[in-house]
Design a protein around this motif. Structure first.
Motif, short mmCIF file in Angstrom:
data_model
loop_
_atom_site.label_atom_id
_atom_site.label_comp_id
_atom_site.label_asym_id
_atom_site.label_seq_id
_atom_site.Cartn_x
_atom_site.Cartn_y
_atom_site.Cartn_z
N SER A 1 41.04 2.59 10.08
CA SER A 1 40.19 1.65 9.67
C SER A 1 40.48 1.27 8.02
O SER A 1 41.23 2.00 7.56
N VAL A 2 40.29 0.27 7.89
CA VAL A 2 40.43 -0.10 5.99
C VAL A 2 40.04 0.91 5.17
O VAL A 2 40.75 1.47 4.26
N PHE A 3 38.76 1.15 5.64
CA PHE A 3 38.18 2.35 4.95
C PHE A 3 39.07 3.69 4.82
O PHE A 3 39.37 4.12 3.91
N ASP A 4 39.69 4.20 5.91
CA ASP A 4 40.33 5.40 6.10
C ASP A 4 41.75 5.46 5.28
O ASP A 4 41.97 6.13 4.61
N ASN A 5 42.24 3.92 5.44
CA ASN A 5 43.45 3.79 4.76
C ASN A 5 43.08 3.92 3.39
O ASN A 5 44.15 4.60 2.41
N ILE A 6 42.09 3.46 2.74
CA ILE A 6 41.87 3.30 1.19
C ILE A 6 41.46 4.72 0.91
O ILE A 6 41.84 5.24 -0.26
N ALA A 7 40.72 5.58 1.62
CA ALA A 7 40.33 6.99 1.55
C ALA A 7 41.52 7.97 1.45
O ALA A 7 41.32 8.85 1.01
N TYR A 8 42.41 7.60 1.83
CA TYR A 8 43.68 8.47 2.25
C TYR A 8 43.92 9.28 0.96
O TYR A 8 43.87 10.50 0.81
N GLY A 9 44.22 8.66 -0.03
CA GLY A 9 44.63 9.05 -1.43
C GLY A 9 43.69 9.84 -2.18
O GLY A 9 43.91 10.95 -2.74
N LEU A 10 42.40 9.39 -1.90
CA LEU A 10 41.21 10.01 -2.53
C LEU A 10 41.08 11.20 -1.76
O LEU A 10 40.51 12.26 -2.59
N ARG A 11 41.31 11.30 -0.71
CA ARG A 11 40.92 12.74 0.08
C ARG A 11 41.99 13.63 -0.25
O ARG A 11 41.65 14.96 -0.31
N LEU A 12 43.14 13.31 -0.59
CA LEU A 12 44.28 14.17 -0.98
C LEU A 12 43.84 14.66 -2.34
O LEU A 12 44.00 16.09 -2.54
N ARG A 13 43.28 13.99 -2.95
CA ARG A 13 42.53 14.47 -4.37
C ARG A 13 41.23 15.25 -4.33
O ARG A 13 40.67 15.53 -5.41
N ARG A 14 40.82 15.25 -3.15
CA ARG A 14 39.36 15.69 -2.80
C ARG A 14 38.43 15.12 -4.14
O ARG A 14 37.51 15.78 -4.71
#
Lengths: 220, 242
Positions: free
Chosen positions: B95-108
């Motif tokens: 999803s669009v959400f998951d795409n944007i969240a990708y880098g944020l999740r990497l940075r916890r």
């Protein structure tokens, strides 16, 4: 027959399941490395994998037979280290060798099919090399699932190699496929057909289960 | 003022072919540097080197207080202060959400949902969060790519032809987003573009790259009003240059 049939089904699932697990544990990372990494011998590895995908199972059965027989190629090794011929372990080994190139080869093809710039772009978002590789593998998940299904299909229906290294011993190494061959040779076509139906049903259910593991991917 | 980047003797070769040769280049903190030039000039290669996605063949890239080269890569936390938006966004099959969240999740990141709601509002895609990214139009996909970069609050934002092949509406939108982000964060931006008008609209300094070399690098007004190099004049005039 029902008790015997249940035993045959259980052994078939156990041997195939274990072989598929081992070939997936080795084959998926191997395929991912072949698809993602540039290294000397990569082309040779891919050629070997693709060759292995079309290797006749009966030749692999012969190969495993010659490896494990008392005076075989590995006879110099301690006997307790190797699986013994005419045991389920020998059948697992043969089925692992049959399915491994399929799992690895299809995984490599799936990974190679992912947009090459994706890896660079997720690294630009802060992914480490291993995180980027995981992202690519995750993008290729439908292809990886196909790899596992192809590996499963190649061994659940396989008869030559397991007959050769397992021996089709009743109550010990008899699988659905070898039982079908036996009942056909005895002229028990109804029973052979029934066993074939069970085999098809199991294969269908196993594939459904694997697809269910993919969650929403098919719907996206 | 200490430059954010100081490049010395930088070269990049692929299979023995030199594609970039920069004896010296400094990029100041907070500026928007536009690099223009024809295809194959080495602009995108330079961006990959500035993001430390590739290592130089020779030469040094000093970033903040450390110097990196072919034998020394920056640690991941340094690389994570820089991000790139590419000409053709490669979005995850999610999803669009998951795409944007990708880098944020990497940075916890601790407040992913809030950060994404905020950035989607800024790029005008509030309603698209749950949609599969593969259903987006080109302009929407590029705004998602920009959103997933901006929500990381990078110190350095590298933009590689971010509006190529987009319609005027999306070009305006993306330029507005970049300018607002700069005003709010004082991020350093390096923009690679074929579009001299865009460079004129956005940049503090402009450089012309040609055949892997920097032909001319000056302030925006000087670059467009009184370029020193004949090739710069020709490029601005829309003539073919080699």
């Amino acid at each position: 027959m029902s008790g015997e049939l249940a035993e045959i089904i259980a052994l078939s699932l156990r041997v195939t399941g274990l072989a598929l697990l081992i070939s997936s544990l080795i084959g998926i990372p191997l395929g991912a490395i072949a698809g993602l990494k540039r290294f000397i011998g990569r082309r040779l590895l891919m050629a070997l994998l693709y060759t292995g995908m079309g290797f006749p199972p009966v030749v692999i059965g012969l190969f495993v037979y010659l490896l494990l027989s008392r005076n075989g190629w590995l006879s110099f090794m301690p006997a307790d280290v190797l699986p013994k011929l005419f045991t389920p372990s020998a059948m697992v080994l043969a089925q692992t060798i049959i399915s491994l190139p399929l799992v690895a080869g299809f995984t490599a093809a799936a990974v190679l099919g992912v947009d090459p710039s994706l890896r660079l772009q997720v690294r630009a978002l802060g992914a480490s090399e291993s995180q980027a590789a995981w992202a690519v593998l995750n993008e290729a998940r439908m292809g990886v699932l196909v790899a596992v299904i192809a590996g499963f299909g190649s061994i659940i229906s396989e008869v030559g190699a397991v007959m050769m290294v397992g021996g089709n011993i009743a109550g010990h190494t008899r699988l659905l496929t070898t039982a079908i061959v036996l009942e056909t040779s005895k002229g028990n076509f109804d029973l052979a057909l029934a066993l074939g139906g069970v085999l098809l049903g199991l294969s269908f259910l196993a594939n459904l289960a694997m697809l269910a593991l993919q969650g929403k991917s098919l719907d996206e | 003022m200490t430059p954010l980047y100081r490049i010395t003797g930088l070269t990049k070769e692929y299979n023995g072919r030199r594609v970039l040769d920069l004896p010296a280049l400094e990029i100041q903190s907070g500026e928007l540097l536009a690099l223009v030039g024809p295809s194959g000039a080495g602009k995108s290669t330079l961006l990959r080197l500035l993001n430390f996605l590739e290592l130089p063949s020779r030469g040094d890239i000093s970033f903040k207080d450390s110097t990196y080269n072919s034998g020394k890569q920056p640690p991941l936390d340094v690389r994570r202060t820089i991000t790139t938006v590419f000409q053709r966004p490669a979005l995850l099959k999610r999803s669009v959400f998951d795409n944007i969240a990708y880098g944020l999740r990497l940075r916890r990141h601790h407040a992913i949902r809030e950060a994404i709601t905020d950035i989607l509002g800024r790029v005008g895609l509030n309603d698209l969060a749950p949609h599969p990214a593969r259903t987006l139009s080109g302009g929407e996909a590029q705004r998602v790519a920009l959103a997933r970069a901006l929500c990381l609050q990078p110190e350095v934002l590298l933009l590689d032809e971010p509006t190529a092949n987009l319609d005027p509406y999306n070009i305006n939108l993306i330029e507005d987003i970049i300018q607002r982000h700069r005003a709010e964060t004082n991020a350093t931006v390096v923009l690679v573009t074929h579009n001299t008008f865009q460079a004129r609209r956005l940049a503090d300094r402009v450089g012309l790259m040609l055949n892997g070399s920097l032909v001319e690098l000056t302030g925006r007004d000087e670059f467009f009003e009184s370029p020193r190099d004949a090739r710069t004049r020709a490029f601005i005039a829309g003539e073919m240059i080699y």
